[in-house]
Design a protein around this motif. Structure first.
Motif, PDB file in Angstrom:
ATOM      1  N   ASN A  20       0.821  -1.210   0.000  1.00  0.00           N
ATOM      2  CA  ASN A  20       0.000   0.000   0.000  1.00  0.00           C
ATOM      3  C   ASN A  20       0.854   1.260   0.000  1.00  0.00           C
ATOM      4  N   GLN A  21       2.143   1.130  -0.303  1.00  0.00           N
ATOM      5  CA  GLN A  21       3.042   2.269  -0.312  1.00  0.00           C
ATOM      6  C   GLN A  21       3.585   2.572  -1.703  1.00  0.00           C
ATOM      7  N   ASN A  22       3.605   1.586  -2.578  1.00  0.00           N
ATOM      8  CA  ASN A  22       4.234   1.745  -3.883  1.00  0.00           C
ATOM      9  C   ASN A  22       3.314   1.248  -4.993  1.00  0.00           C
ATOM     10  N   SER A  23       3.113   2.064  -6.011  1.00  0.00           N
ATOM     11  CA  SER A  23       2.305   1.676  -7.160  1.00  0.00           C
ATOM     12  C   SER A  23       3.075   0.701  -8.045  1.00  0.00           C
ATOM     13  N   THR A  24       2.341  -0.048  -8.864  1.00  0.00           N
ATOM     14  CA  THR A  24       2.963  -0.993  -9.789  1.00  0.00           C
ATOM     15  C   THR A  24       3.530  -0.237 -10.983  1.00  0.00           C
ATOM     16  N   SER A  25       4.817  -0.444 -11.242  1.00  0.00           N
ATOM     17  CA  SER A  25       5.469   0.266 -12.335  1.00  0.00           C
ATOM     18  C   SER A  25       6.187  -0.703 -13.252  1.00  0.00           C
ATOM     19  N   ALA A  26       6.511  -0.230 -14.443  1.00  0.00           N
ATOM     20  CA  ALA A  26       7.264  -1.021 -15.416  1.00  0.00           C
ATOM     21  C   ALA A  26       8.743  -0.910 -15.067  1.00  0.00           C
ATOM     22  N   GLY A  27       9.180  -1.712 -14.125  1.00  0.00           N
ATOM     23  CA  GLY A  27      10.563  -1.638 -13.662  1.00  0.00           C
ATOM     24  C   GLY A  27      10.733  -0.520 -12.655  1.00  0.00           C
ATOM     25  N   ILE A  28      11.886  -0.520 -11.999  1.00  0.00           N
ATOM     26  CA  ILE A  28      12.181   0.514 -11.007  1.00  0.00           C
ATOM     27  C   ILE A  28      12.279   1.861 -11.705  1.00  0.00           C
ATOM     28  N   GLY A  29      11.471   2.816 -11.256  1.00  0.00           N
ATOM     29  CA  GLY A  29      11.495   4.147 -11.859  1.00  0.00           C
ATOM     30  C   GLY A  29      10.721   4.271 -13.149  1.00  0.00           C
ATOM     31  N   GLY A  30      10.065   3.196 -13.588  1.00  0.00           N
ATOM     32  CA  GLY A  30       9.334   3.233 -14.842  1.00  0.00           C
ATOM     33  C   GLY A  30       7.930   3.793 -14.664  1.00  0.00           C
ATOM     34  N   PRO A  31       7.199   4.000 -15.764  1.00  0.00           N
ATOM     35  CA  PRO A  31       5.828   4.506 -15.673  1.00  0.00           C
ATOM     36  C   PRO A  31       4.902   3.491 -15.008  1.00  0.00           C
ATOM     37  N   TYR A 274      21.853  11.286 -12.049  1.00  0.00           N
ATOM     38  CA  TYR A 274      21.815  12.466 -11.185  1.00  0.00           C
ATOM     39  C   TYR A 274      21.892  12.010  -9.733  1.00  0.00           C
ATOM     40  N   ARG A 275      22.417  12.851  -8.857  1.00  0.00           N
ATOM     41  CA  ARG A 275      22.744  12.388  -7.507  1.00  0.00           C
ATOM     42  C   ARG A 275      21.519  12.040  -6.653  1.00  0.00           C
ATOM     43  N   PHE A 276      20.348  12.575  -6.998  1.00  0.00           N
ATOM     44  CA  PHE A 276      19.106  12.095  -6.401  1.00  0.00           C
ATOM     45  C   PHE A 276      18.077  11.926  -7.503  1.00  0.00           C
ATOM     46  N   ASN A 277      16.988  11.249  -7.180  1.00  0.00           N
ATOM     47  CA  ASN A 277      15.963  10.947  -8.179  1.00  0.00           C
ATOM     48  C   ASN A 277      15.323  12.244  -8.674  1.00  0.00           C
ATOM     49  N   PRO A 278      15.532  12.637  -9.929  1.00  0.00           N
ATOM     50  CA  PRO A 278      14.995  13.917 -10.414  1.00  0.00           C
ATOM     51  C   PRO A 278      13.484  13.916 -10.592  1.00  0.00           C
ATOM     52  N   PHE A 279      12.856  12.752 -10.449  1.00  0.00           N
ATOM     53  CA  PHE A 279      11.404  12.643 -10.600  1.00  0.00           C
ATOM     54  C   PHE A 279      10.691  12.534  -9.252  1.00  0.00           C
ATOM     55  N   ASP A 280      11.412  12.782  -8.172  1.00  0.00           N
ATOM     56  CA  ASP A 280      10.866  12.723  -6.821  1.00  0.00           C
ATOM     57  C   ASP A 280      10.220  14.065  -6.497  1.00  0.00           C
ATOM     58  N   LEU A 281       8.903  14.090  -6.304  1.00  0.00           N
ATOM     59  CA  LEU A 281       8.165  15.330  -6.086  1.00  0.00           C
ATOM     60  C   LEU A 281       8.476  15.971  -4.741  1.00  0.00           C
ATOM     61  N   THR A 282       9.164  15.274  -3.853  1.00  0.00           N
ATOM     62  CA  THR A 282       9.510  15.860  -2.555  1.00  0.00           C
ATOM     63  C   THR A 282      10.845  16.604  -2.603  1.00  0.00           C
ATOM     64  N   LYS A 283      11.444  16.704  -3.785  1.00  0.00           N
ATOM     65  CA  LYS A 283      12.757  17.345  -3.899  1.00  0.00           C
ATOM     66  C   LYS A 283      12.759  18.411  -4.999  1.00  0.00           C
ATOM     67  N   VAL A 284      13.640  19.389  -4.848  1.00  0.00           N
ATOM     68  CA  VAL A 284      13.875  20.399  -5.882  1.00  0.00           C
ATOM     69  C   VAL A 284      15.194  20.101  -6.579  1.00  0.00           C
ATOM     70  N   GLY A 326       5.271  16.446 -22.751  1.00  0.00           N
ATOM     71  CA  GLY A 326       4.716  15.174 -22.305  1.00  0.00           C
ATOM     72  C   GLY A 326       5.064  14.891 -20.865  1.00  0.00           C
ATOM     73  N   PRO A 327       4.707  13.689 -20.384  1.00  0.00           N
ATOM     74  CA  PRO A 327       4.948  13.337 -18.984  1.00  0.00           C
ATOM     75  C   PRO A 327       6.364  12.836 -18.747  1.00  0.00           C
ATOM     76  N   SER A 328       6.708  12.718 -17.483  1.00  0.00           N
ATOM     77  CA  SER A 328       7.956  12.087 -17.071  1.00  0.00           C
ATOM     78  C   SER A 328       7.598  10.883 -16.209  1.00  0.00           C
ATOM     79  N   PRO A 329       8.575  10.112 -15.727  1.00  0.00           N
ATOM     80  CA  PRO A 329       8.263   8.974 -14.849  1.00  0.00           C
ATOM     81  C   PRO A 329       7.920   9.367 -13.413  1.00  0.00           C
ATOM     82  N   ASP A 330       7.762  10.652 -13.128  1.00  0.00           N
ATOM     83  CA  ASP A 330       7.338  11.117 -11.805  1.00  0.00           C
ATOM     84  C   ASP A 330       6.071  10.350 -11.401  1.00  0.00           C
ATOM     85  N   LYS A 331       6.162   9.555 -10.320  1.00  0.00           N
ATOM     86  CA  LYS A 331       5.031   8.706  -9.937  1.00  0.00           C
ATOM     87  C   LYS A 331       3.787   9.525  -9.597  1.00  0.00           C
ATOM     88  N   MET A 332       3.962  10.626  -8.876  1.00  0.00           N
ATOM     89  CA  MET A 332       2.798  11.438  -8.531  1.00  0.00           C
ATOM     90  C   MET A 332       2.137  12.010  -9.776  1.00  0.00           C
TER      91      MET A 332
END
Length: 488
Positions: A20-31, A274-284, A326-332
């Motif tokens: 209940n914490q992680n959505s199903t994606s096409a591989g790690i970091g995928g859509p 990149y040194r942190f996940n660039p698609f993480d909505l909790t980071k700038v 278009g979109p990115s792999p940003d999960k949110m």
């Protein structure tokens, strides 16, 4: 089942939920994958909890205006409305608070929605963001739970500090946004005096097919102005419609608010390392890595004639893209591509895109959507409602809006990909250390005022640990302020 054990979380059909914490994606970091029944059921169920008010962003104001390109960005995107310096595109914007209901005060401590519709010649482009560059969570599966914790409690009928801070205690990634929210910018003085951000990461594609990831920053030309907690509380009592009044009156007297749009641009091949996940909505993205590049200016110059028809019935969906964007792999973002449009189909009806405020203005919709509640597209005997056909109906373009991206790995529920410097607390600490001593004092007081009302000591301790992880001084000062309030 023993009294001490917890029941198994299930779907509404009774099937056990494995993650209940992680959505199903096409591989790690995928859509994300459409087969994730738990995610779709959870988001669809959440969208239908209120009739007819928006579940979130219910309290809002809007205005029309235009966007004018001031700088050449054609090296990075083929979007037509961004293709020529001086080109103007009609826009509609809706500002909003997030957590409160339609009757809530404008001057509450809350993020502000910043939803912008561009009526482009290639169709409507919707950019849905906030007045903060980050958010509380990074997976859409947690969004209904997050909002439930911030809204009115089912029993008491009011927002409960126990619920608010208990969720944050279990969401360390929220520490960055909590620091934003409880700081000086948590209560803007007006909609005109705040920045707007796309918040998510998006994809730009140029005419040669090169791919870039971008973040949008709308910098207010009126300057940042904010209210203290005391000022916000007083204004909420004396003029609950303060932001609406300010926006309406400023435009009516010809003082047109404006913002300058900048973007940060990352070549796509730099994202993986990149040194942190660039698609993480909790980071700038630090500006030192990817500097702001000016694009144009947004000007608001016309008020709606009917607030219900044009503001309340306006609908923004981040899946409304145009060629070159278009979109990115940003999960949110991936979750919102479904959830926003689905919320409007439920709240306004399947034909909400035919309402004047939502319909294209610089072009026209031409598809095979038919019927449904309040259908206005009364196609007759000379049109068909299927495709392909032999009768001259609209056909596909064959040109994707954005470039395809590779995906790898096994489907399943995956945590976000870990980069070398990924951390839930570092950027929150950086934000704290940027503040002046006076700003830090107000931040600490705002946090302590809510946290001291929490009835469970373990919840308080978990939140204190998050602030300490961001910066040891930050944690110590919040703890001292909480204990002082508890003893007083």
């Amino acid at each position: 089942m023993s009294k001490s054990s917890k029941p198994t979380l299930t779907t509404e059909a009774g099937a056990p939920v494995a993650d209940n914490q992680n959505s199903t994606s096409a591989g790690i970091g995928g859509p994300l994958l459409l087969q994730d029944q738990h995610l779709l059921e959870k988001l669809a169920r959440f969208n239908r909890e209120r009739i007819p008010e928006r579940v979130v962003h219910a309290r809002g104001s809007g205005a029309y205006g235009y966007f004018e390109v001031t700088d050449d960005v054609t090296a990075h995107t083929s979007a037509h409305f961004l293709g020529e310096v001086g080109r103007r595109t009609e826009t509609f914007i809706r500002f909003s608070t997030v957590a409160d209901n339609l009757g809530g005060p404008d001057a509450a401590r809350d993020p502000r929605g910043f939803a912008l519709k561009f009526y482009t010649e290639e169709g409507n482009y919707d950019l849905v963001g906030n007045n903060t560059p980050v958010f509380f969570i990074k997976d859409p599966l947690k969004f209904p739970d997050f909002i439930h914790s911030q809204k009115r409690d089912p029993f008491t009928g009011k927002q409960e500090p126990d619920n608010v801070w208990d969720f944050w205690a279990h969401a360390p990634e929220a520490t960055h946004q909590v620091t934003w929210l409880m700081g000086d910018r948590g209560i803007p003085a007006s909609y005109r005096h705040m920045n707007g951000y796309g918040s998510h990461t998006y994809q730009w594609t140029n005419a040669e097919g090169e791919v870039f990831f971008v973040k949008y920053h709308f910098k207010t030309n009126q300057g940042i102005r904010c209210l203290s907690s005391d000022q916000g509380a007083e204004l909420s009592g004396t003029d609950p419609n303060s932001h609406q009044t300010d926006l309406l009156q400023s435009i009516e007297r010809g003082v047109f608010p404006s913002w300058t749009l900048y973007v940060q641009i990352m070549p796509a091949d730099e994202a993986a390392d990149y040194r942190f996940n660039p698609f993480d909505l909790t980071k700038v993205w630090p500006h030192g890595d990817y500097p702001l590049q000016r694009v144009g200016r947004l000007v608001l110059d016309r008020n709606p004639d009917n607030v219900f028809a044009e503001v309340e019935q306006s609908a923004f969906s981040p899946n409304n893209f145009v060629p070159g964007i278009g979109p990115s792999p940003d999960k949110m973002l991936q979750g919102r591509l479904f959830a926003y449009a689905d919320a409007h189909r439920y709240r306004l009806g399947v034909n909400h895109t035919q309402l004047p405020v939502n319909a294209p203005k610089a072009t026209e919709a031409n598809n095979y959507g038919r019927d449904g509640l309040m259908a206005a597209n009364a196609y007759g005997r000379h049109t068909k409602n299927y495709e392909p056909n032999s009768y001259g109906g609209p056909v596909e373009s064959g040109a994707p809006l954005s470039a395809p991206r590779p995906v790898t790995g096994y489907w399943g529920t995956h945590e976000a990909p870990q980069h070398s410097k990924d951390d839930d607390f570092f950027q929150a600490g950086e934000l704290y250390r940027l503040m002046s001593e006076e700003e830090k004092g107000r931040l600490v007081a705002n946090i302590a005022g809510g946290l001291a009302q929490v009835s469970r000591e373990d919840v308080i301790e978990k939140n204190l640990a998050h602030f300490s992880a961001a910066d040891p001084e930050y944690g110590r000062r919040v703890e001292a302020a909480v204990r002082e309030l508890q003893e007083g």
